[in-house]
Each structure stands twice: as structure tokens, then as C-alpha cells.
Write a protein that holds these residues in place. Structure first.
Motif, PDB file in Angstrom:
ATOM      1  N   LEU A 222      77.712  90.336  50.050  1.00 54.86           N
ATOM      2  CA  LEU A 222      78.298  89.011  50.222  1.00 54.86           C
ATOM      3  C   LEU A 222      78.914  88.544  48.902  1.00 54.86           C
ATOM      4  CD1 LEU A 222      75.497  87.290  52.341  1.00 54.86           C
ATOM      5  CD2 LEU A 222      77.660  88.243  53.153  1.00 54.86           C
ATOM      6  N   PRO A 223      80.111  87.990  48.933  1.00 54.64           N
ATOM      7  CA  PRO A 223      80.777  87.595  47.677  1.00 54.64           C
ATOM      8  C   PRO A 223      80.012  86.527  46.908  1.00 54.64           C
ATOM      9  CG  PRO A 223      81.997  86.811  49.597  1.00 54.64           C
ATOM     10  CD  PRO A 223      80.970  87.758  50.106  1.00 54.64           C
ATOM     11  N   GLU A 224      79.371  85.577  47.617  1.00 56.32           N
ATOM     12  CA  GLU A 224      78.636  84.533  46.904  1.00 56.32           C
ATOM     13  C   GLU A 224      77.402  85.095  46.203  1.00 56.32           C
ATOM     14  OE1 GLU A 224      77.815  83.994  51.395  1.00 56.32           O
ATOM     15  OE2 GLU A 224      79.502  84.408  50.061  1.00 56.32           O
ATOM     16  N   ALA A 231      76.808  85.850  37.491  1.00 56.27           N
ATOM     17  CA  ALA A 231      76.693  84.680  36.611  1.00 56.27           C
ATOM     18  C   ALA A 231      75.432  84.715  35.764  1.00 56.27           C
ATOM     19  CB  ALA A 231      76.721  83.403  37.447  1.00 56.27           C
ATOM     20  N   LEU A 232      74.403  85.432  36.214  1.00 55.33           N
ATOM     21  CA  LEU A 232      73.145  85.493  35.467  1.00 55.33           C
ATOM     22  C   LEU A 232      73.139  86.577  34.400  1.00 55.33           C
ATOM     23  CD1 LEU A 232      70.523  85.038  38.344  1.00 55.33           C
ATOM     24  CD2 LEU A 232      71.289  83.327  36.704  1.00 55.33           C
ATOM     25  N   LYS A 233      74.213  87.330  34.287  1.00 55.82           N
ATOM     26  CA  LYS A 233      74.231  88.431  33.324  1.00 55.82           C
ATOM     27  C   LYS A 233      74.182  87.918  31.891  1.00 55.82           C
ATOM     28  CE  LYS A 233      76.591  91.892  36.170  1.00 55.82           C
ATOM     29  NZ  LYS A 233      77.783  92.753  36.308  1.00 55.82           N
ATOM     30  N   TYR A 234      73.828  88.822  31.017  1.00 60.04           N
ATOM     31  CA  TYR A 234      73.734  88.506  29.587  1.00 60.04           C
ATOM     32  C   TYR A 234      75.083  88.015  29.088  1.00 60.04           C
ATOM     33  CZ  TYR A 234      70.228  89.147  25.930  1.00 60.04           C
ATOM     34  OH  TYR A 234      69.240  88.941  25.021  1.00 60.04           O
ATOM     35  N   SER A 286      78.511  79.034  48.867  1.00 57.01           N
ATOM     36  CA  SER A 286      79.014  79.210  50.231  1.00 57.01           C
ATOM     37  C   SER A 286      79.425  77.885  50.858  1.00 57.01           C
ATOM     38  CB  SER A 286      77.949  79.892  51.094  1.00 57.01           C
ATOM     39  OG  SER A 286      76.790  79.083  51.188  1.00 57.01           O
ATOM     40  N   GLN A 287      78.800  76.784  50.432  1.00 54.28           N
ATOM     41  CA  GLN A 287      79.137  75.474  51.001  1.00 54.28           C
ATOM     42  C   GLN A 287      80.437  74.912  50.442  1.00 54.28           C
ATOM     43  OE1 GLN A 287      75.798  72.800  50.615  1.00 54.28           O
ATOM     44  NE2 GLN A 287      74.356  74.289  51.441  1.00 54.28           N
ATOM     45  N   LEU A 288      80.917  75.479  49.342  1.00 54.82           N
ATOM     46  CA  LEU A 288      82.167  74.989  48.759  1.00 54.82           C
ATOM     47  C   LEU A 288      83.389  75.502  49.506  1.00 54.82           C
ATOM     48  CD1 LEU A 288      81.345  75.346  44.947  1.00 54.82           C
ATOM     49  CD2 LEU A 288      81.282  73.275  46.346  1.00 54.82           C
ATOM     50  N   GLY A 289      83.221  76.566  50.291  1.00 53.39           N
ATOM     51  CA  GLY A 289      84.343  77.102  51.061  1.00 53.39           C
ATOM     52  C   GLY A 289      85.433  77.698  50.206  1.00 53.39           C
ATOM     53  N   ILE A 290      85.059  78.352  49.106  1.00 56.27           N
ATOM     54  CA  ILE A 290      86.052  78.964  48.218  1.00 56.27           C
ATOM     55  C   ILE A 290      86.518  80.289  48.820  1.00 56.27           C
ATOM     56  CG2 ILE A 290      86.427  79.903  45.906  1.00 56.27           C
ATOM     57  CD1 ILE A 290      84.325  77.972  44.896  1.00 56.27           C
ATOM     58  N   PRO A 291      87.821  80.552  48.864  1.00 56.30           N
ATOM     59  CA  PRO A 291      88.313  81.831  49.423  1.00 56.30           C
ATOM     60  C   PRO A 291      87.775  83.024  48.633  1.00 56.30           C
ATOM     61  CG  PRO A 291      90.097  80.244  49.144  1.00 56.30           C
ATOM     62  CD  PRO A 291      88.909  79.663  48.453  1.00 56.30           C
ATOM     63  N   ASP A 292      87.581  84.124  49.344  1.00 55.14           N
ATOM     64  CA  ASP A 292      87.066  85.338  48.709  1.00 55.14           C
ATOM     65  C   ASP A 292      88.089  85.898  47.724  1.00 55.14           C
ATOM     66  OD1 ASP A 292      84.906  84.999  50.299  1.00 55.14           O
ATOM     67  OD2 ASP A 292      85.496  86.490  51.797  1.00 55.14           O
ATOM     68  N   GLU A 293      87.569  86.405  46.610  1.00 54.92           N
ATOM     69  CA  GLU A 293      88.412  87.014  45.594  1.00 54.92           C
ATOM     70  C   GLU A 293      87.999  88.461  45.388  1.00 54.92           C
ATOM     71  OE1 GLU A 293      88.041  84.675  42.121  1.00 54.92           O
ATOM     72  OE2 GLU A 293      88.815  82.830  43.021  1.00 54.92           O
ATOM     73  N   LEU A 298      81.399  82.563  40.200  1.00 59.10           N
ATOM     74  CA  LEU A 298      80.618  81.397  40.597  1.00 59.10           C
ATOM     75  C   LEU A 298      81.313  80.131  40.110  1.00 59.10           C
ATOM     76  CD1 LEU A 298      77.918  80.918  42.089  1.00 59.10           C
ATOM     77  CD2 LEU A 298      76.846  80.684  39.855  1.00 59.10           C
ATOM     78  N   ASP A 299      81.529  79.210  41.024  1.00 56.10           N
ATOM     79  CA  ASP A 299      82.204  77.968  40.675  1.00 56.10           C
ATOM     80  C   ASP A 299      81.269  77.062  39.875  1.00 56.10           C
ATOM     81  OD1 ASP A 299      83.171  74.987  41.527  1.00 56.10           O
ATOM     82  OD2 ASP A 299      84.837  76.403  41.529  1.00 56.10           O
ATOM     83  N   GLU A 300      81.846  76.331  38.926  1.00 56.04           N
ATOM     84  CA  GLU A 300      81.038  75.445  38.088  1.00 56.04           C
ATOM     85  C   GLU A 300      80.416  74.310  38.898  1.00 56.04           C
ATOM     86  OE1 GLU A 300      83.037  74.033  34.687  1.00 56.04           O
ATOM     87  OE2 GLU A 300      83.432  76.023  33.838  1.00 56.04           O
ATOM     88  N   ALA A 301      81.070  73.912  39.985  1.00 57.66           N
ATOM     89  CA  ALA A 301      80.506  72.851  40.829  1.00 57.66           C
ATOM     90  C   ALA A 301      79.196  73.299  41.464  1.00 57.66           C
ATOM     91  CB  ALA A 301      81.511  72.457  41.909  1.00 57.66           C
TER      92      ALA A 301
END
Length: 551
Positions: A222-224, A231-234, A286-293, A298-301
Motif C-alpha cells: 500500500l502506498p500510504e 518517513a521513519l528512516k534515519y 489515506s484520509q487525505l486522499g492524495i493521488p498515488d505517486e 508522507l504528507d506533512e499534514a
């Protein structure tokens, strides 16, 4: 062999087979030596797995099974040479008995143990060929991807179980071979490494397998989820970890590995909270509805929502005490720093045990640990935190949580199974309310365990908790003393109503229901009665407060 001996051999084999499965003839659970490795052996998981593999291949090659049992015995002997641990002596005796039975079944006298490694290498190859390892996984994947999977789930489950069993046995054989052999042929070593790479779903996990690459788990695609894991990487601002810090080869180091090294969080806690945080971030993303890339980010929001929800109580705590949070300006905190704060907070919560019932205490711990972490972030190489470091190693549980837990447990013993007075012991609320004022910073960081807050009460004391002349920290706010006068204090409005109603009805009754001037004057006496009863209530409350303050 006579017919009686043949039947006896079949009976023994059936019993051993049921024991390996874990049930007897009636389906009740039983346990063999492979399931009874003492918990006092630190490496009991490896020993248990080796013994289970030995049981699995007993019918195919008893000699290799004997090699595995002897290796398991040597591991147990190295871990506890004097058999001081609980159940270790019985376990060793039973395992040695099994080895002797395997030796007794051999024909031909003395065993040449110099050929054990060669036998193990040869059996590894034969076991792979017999179970057709190269095609085993391909057949399962074809069956899983085929359109007839829904109608052939039994066959799919059978192949999956077979593959897992075969690869688990190969993993143990390869591990034992690497431990026993000084040199392994390069061709065989590459085969062992290739087989080990296919055992990712044998590693225990909850929902997301972080420590193993998998092709059968759809969630990791899953993209999210990919964005949250990435986003959790070093990141660049973190100090370098020591080269000897263990990180699975199937993934790169992340910020939770950094926190584990610095503060000594437990491995399983880190794994669980890593998955917890990924789920939180993925849900918000997933709730932000951002198109798949192509490369999910990960969006800052989403990060900010998780940050504000997770640290809401800490923000409110700082606001209540009128102190500055660990960040000077929330808008200046980057996405990576937010995730680092959230990770630290959840790691603290995950290992806090009963201290989770002290939410403001967790805020205090988080506040000080972040300040300590900021100092470590300025260094080029990560260093263990002073608050969690000791001669026995780095452990958040031992150095931060245990001192709190010990004093809370000691106070809980003092409640005499709930029958002791409220004033005789400190409960969770009393401990937590201590962190509602700036006095909590007198505990310092690391903990100043000489503080009255950490002083334990005398066991089974029958006296009230007195702060005057005592080194212990007493009740922080209201102290309830149980007396029979509470029967009046708790229902004073009802008592006033009953007394005044009785007085009014008595006046009406004695005047024979003649509503004249005389009766009205007598009814006005209800006013002084109300004043007297309110004065009595106030006097009682004042005396109770003075008594509480005195004690």
C-alpha cells in the motif's frame, strides 16, 4: 524382528509423533522435551527450534537428528554449565537420555563424530532435493495467484504449511552447520544464504513484516504504508549509530533504532511501536486522499495530525504548568523531528507498565528525555543517555520505570486489600497529582531517588500517613478520613430537608390545621433552623479540614 517387537516399535513411533504434534490420542495437549526448554536459558528459542528440527528429521536420518540433539545439549551446557537455573538439570538429564536412546538404536558400535559435519552438509543437500525446494515456493505462488484459489483453499494451505516446515528445518540445519563448521564450501554457503532469504514469513510479526522482505503480504504494497515506513528512516540530523549495533539486513536503520540504542528500550517494544506509528501515519495519509505517486511520500499534514493527537496531553500539561514545551516554536519543528518526538513518546508509553496510569508522570519523563536527547543530537556519534545508563547496561525499564513501579507497588501493599483508610496510602491519583505542580521538577533528572516522593512506606502500617516529621511525600491534595460523621456530611442537604419538613409538618399538625396568624409565626421559625443547620455543617467542614491539614 518379531511381530511383538514390530508392534511395540510402531506404538512408540506413534506416541512420539503425537508428542511432536502436541496432542495425545484423545486430542489433549502434551509436551515433549522440545517444548520444555527452561526459560532460564537465555537462548532457549534456538535450543527449542533445534530440538524440534531433530524430531522432524528423526525418521529420515537418525544420525543427523543425534547431531542436532548433541548441539542443543552443548548450547545448554555453555549457557548454564552448573545447571543452576530452574529446571535446567532436569532438561539436561532428559536430553542426554534422548541422545543415549538414539545412540543405542545404531548398529555398528562406536560413532565417528569427525564425520558429523560432512553428514550434516550431505543431508542438507539431500533434504533440499527430496522436498524439491526450488519449485516449492513457485508452486505455492502460482496456486495463490491462480483464479481457482477461492475454490482450492485447502490445497493452498497445505502447500503453505509444507513450505514453512521445510524452510524452518533448512534454516536450523544451516544455522547449526555454520556454528559447527569452520569452513563451508562456497557453493553450499550460497545455497544456505539463498534459502535463508526465503524464510521471511517465518519471522514473527503482527501485521507488517518489517524484518523480512515478503511477496505474500499485501499491506506492505500500500502506498500510504510505504510512505510511512520511508518517513521513519534515519535522517541526516541523527548521530551515527555504532557499527556493532544490530540492524536486520532486510531493512535499513530508522529513528526507532536510534532511540533504542540511546535509551535502551526493549526490542519487542520497539518493534510493536514501530508498527503502531506506521499504522497511525498510514491512516492519516489515506484520509487525505492524495493521488498515488511513483515514490510515495508522507504528507506533512498527516504527520502534524498524528503529532498533535499523540502529544495533546503533553501540550496541555505544559500549558497548565505555564512552562515552555521542548520545542520553542511548533511551526519551526520539521517533519522528521515531529516523528522523532512521537516515536519517543510511544516508546515510553509502551514500556511504562502500570505507570501508564500516571499520564502526567509520563509527560514529565518525556519532557526530560527530549531535553536529554537534544544534547545527544549535537554529537556526531550516538551515545547512551545518562538517565538510562548503568553498570549493567542501558535500560529505560530498569533506570526510569522500575524506581516508580517499586514505590507504587509498596504503597499498593499498604492498602490492606482495599480495607485501609484512604489516608494510609498513596494511590495512582496521588502519585499523578504530584506532577500537577512545579514541585515535580524537584525530582530532577535522572531521578533523585533520595526525594521524599520515592520513599516507601513501612509494610502493613496501621497508622495514618503523616507528612509532619516524616521523610515520605504524603497525599498531594484532598485526604479523606472515614468517620460516621460522613453519613451527615455526604447527605447534608437531605438531612436539612428532612428536619425542616418535620418541623413544618409538626407545626401544622399541632395547630390542628387552623391557618391563622399564630401558625404563620411558628412556621417562620424554619429560617433560624436552616441557619443553625448550615452553621453546623460549616463548623464540621472546618474541623475536618483542620484535622486533615494537621495530619
Amino acid at each position: 524382528m518379531s511381530r511383538a517387537e514390530d508392534l511395540w516399535e510402531r506404538l512408540v513411533r506413534a506416541a512420539l509423533r503425537r508428542e511432536r504434534i502436541g496432542t495425545d490420542a484423545l486430542g489433549r495437549p502434551v509436551s515433549g522435551i522440545a517444548g520444555n526448554v527452561p526459560s532460564s536459558l537465555a537462548n532457549n528459542r534456538d535450543i527449542d527450534a533445534i530440538l524440534r528440527a531433530a524430531d522432524e528429521i528423526q525418521d529420515e536420518d537418525p544420525n543427523v537428528s543425534r547431531i542436532l540433539c548433541e548441539h542443543a545439549y552443548s548450547l545448554a551446557q555453555n549457557l548454564d554449565p552448573n545447571s543452576e537455573g530452574r529446571g535446567v538439570l532436569q532438561f539436561k538429564t532428559g536430553l542426554m537420555s534422548v541422545i543415549k536412546q538414539k545412540l543405542a538404536k545404531r548398529e555398528g558400535g562406536v560413532i565417528d563424530r569427525s564425520q558429523d559435519i560432512a553428514r550434516l552438509q550431505e543431508f542438507y543437500k539431500l533434504y533440499r532435493e527430496k522436498n524439491n525446494v526450488d519449485k516449492l515456493r513457485e508452486e505455492e505462488m502460482k496456486l495463490r495467484e491462480s483464479s481457482v484459489v477461492s475454490g482450492n483453499l485447502g490445497e493452498l494451505e497445505r502447500k503453505t504449511v509444507t513450505r514453512k516446515k521445510v524452510f524452518a528445518t533448512l534454516k536450523i540445519l544451516g544455522s547449526v552447520l555454520e556454528q559447527l563448521a569452520k569452513e563451508i564450501p562456497e557453493e553450499l554457503r550460497s545455497v544456505i544464504e539463498a534459502d535463508a532469504a526465503l524464510t521471511e514469513d517465518l519471522i514473527a510479526y503482527n501485521i507488517i513484516p518489517f524484518d523480512g522482505q515478503t511477496t505474500t503480504n499485501a499491506i506492505v504494497a500500500l502506498p500510504e504504508v510505504q510512505a510511512a515506513v520511508s518517513a521513519l528512516k534515519y535522517f541526516h540530523g541523527l548521530p551515527n549509530l555504532p557499527e556493532d549495533f544490530p540492524v536486520p539486513a532486510t531493512r535499513s536503520a530508522d529513528m526507532l533504532d536510534f532511540l533504542q540504542f540511546v535509551f535502551g528500550f526493549q526490542k519487542d517494544n520497539v518493534y510493536n511501536q514501530r508498527e503502531h506509528i506506521v499504522h497511525l501515519l498510514a491512516n492519516e495519509q489515506s484520509q487525505l486522499g492524495i493521488p498515488d505517486e511513483i515514490e510515495p511520500k508522507l504528507d506533512e499534514a498527516a504527520v502534524q495530525k498524528v503529532f498533535l493527537k499523540s502529544l495533546e496531553n503533553y501540550i496541555n500539561w505544559c500549558s497548565y504548568l505555564c512552562i515552555q514545551p521542548v520545542w520553542s516554536n511548533l511551526e519551526a519543528v520539521g517533519k522528521e523531528k515531529m516523528l522523532l518526538f512521537v516515536s519517543l513518546y510511544f516508546l515510553i508509553w509502551g514500556e511504562a507498565s502500570n505507570i501508564r496510569f500516571l499520564p502526567e508522570c509520563l509527560c514529565y519523563i518525556f519532557h526530560n528525555m527530549v531535553r536529554e536527547m537534544d544534547e545527544i543530537l549535537r554529537r556526531p556519534v550516538a551515545q547512551p543517555a545518562n538517565s538510562c545508563n548503568s553498570v549493567n547496561g542501558v535500560s529505560f525499564l530498569d533506570q526510569v520505570i522500575t524506581p516508580l513501579y517499586v514505590v507504587v507497588a509498596a504503597e499498593a501493599v499498604n492498602n490492606n486489600n482495599g480495607q485501609a483508610p484512604h489516608s494510609a496510602w498513596r494511590n495512582y491519583d496521588d502519585f499523578n497529582e504530584y506532577f500537577w505542580s512545579l514541585h515535580c521538577f524537584e525530582l530532577s533528572w535522572p531521578w533523585r531517588q533520595s526525594s521524599p516522593f520515592f520513599q516507601k512506606p513501612p509494610p502493613r502500617t496501621k497508622y495514618l500517613l503523616k507528612t509532619a516529621g516524616s521523610k515520605r511525600c504524603g497525599k498531594t491534595s484532598f485526604v479523606e478520613h472515614r468517620t460516621f460523621l460522613h453519613l451527615y456530611h455526604s447527605f447534608h442537604r437531605l438531612w436539612i430537608f428532612l428536619v425542616m419538613m418535620f418541623q413544618g409538618l409538626a407545626i401544622i399538625a399541632f395547630n390542628e390545621q387552623h391557618f391563622g396568624e399564630k401558625m404563620y409565626r411558628e412556621i417562620l421559625s424554619l429560617g433560624p433552623t436552616f441557619v443553625v443547620m448550615k452553621f453546623f455543617e460549616s463548623t464540621f467542614l472546618y474541623c475536618a479540614i483542620c484535622y486533615c491539614v494537621k495530619n
